[in-house]
Write a protein that holds these residues in place. Structure first.
Motif: not given
Length: 118
Positions: A23, A35, A37, A58, A100, A112
């Protein structure tokens, strides 16, 4: 990520040790500018069939650990060795955590979180 097995269309698939759920989050304060992941697999794990029926979500929690926003990803029926998802830049309503989650066939397999503080 621990080894786990799941079934797709009657076939049993095994995800071996060696895969990592990552992440990445960039920004300052409550502003998230980037952001992302995804899963990275190395060595023998990279030779497998991948993840089938996967999605990445998320979630955002305040300092009391209450979820106040969620962004559910779409479920991908195809198998992929390196599932990944990015989320749009945003400004969070509260300090707390940005998390996430990787779900495979509807079961949460990895999570995470990053603490978002001043």
């Amino acid at each position: 990520m621990q080894t786990f097995e799941y079934s797709v269309g009657g076939a049993s698939l095994k995800i071996p040790t060696g895969c990592f759920f990552t992440h990445v989050i960039r920004g300052q304060g409550r502003k998230i500018s980037y952001q992302n992941a995804g899963v990275d697999c190395g060595f023998v794990a990279a030779l497998g069939s991948g993840f089938c029926n996967w999605r990445i979500d998320f979630t955002y929690k305040d300092t009391n650990n209450r979820t106040y926003r969620a962004s559910r990803g779409r479920t991908h029926p195809e198998c992929k060795k390196d599932p990944m998802r990015s989320n749009a830049p945003q400004r969070l309503a509260h300090f707390g955590k940005a998390c996430t989650h990787l779900l495979v066939s509807g079961v949460r397999r990895a999570s995470q979180c990053h603490h978002i503080t001043k």
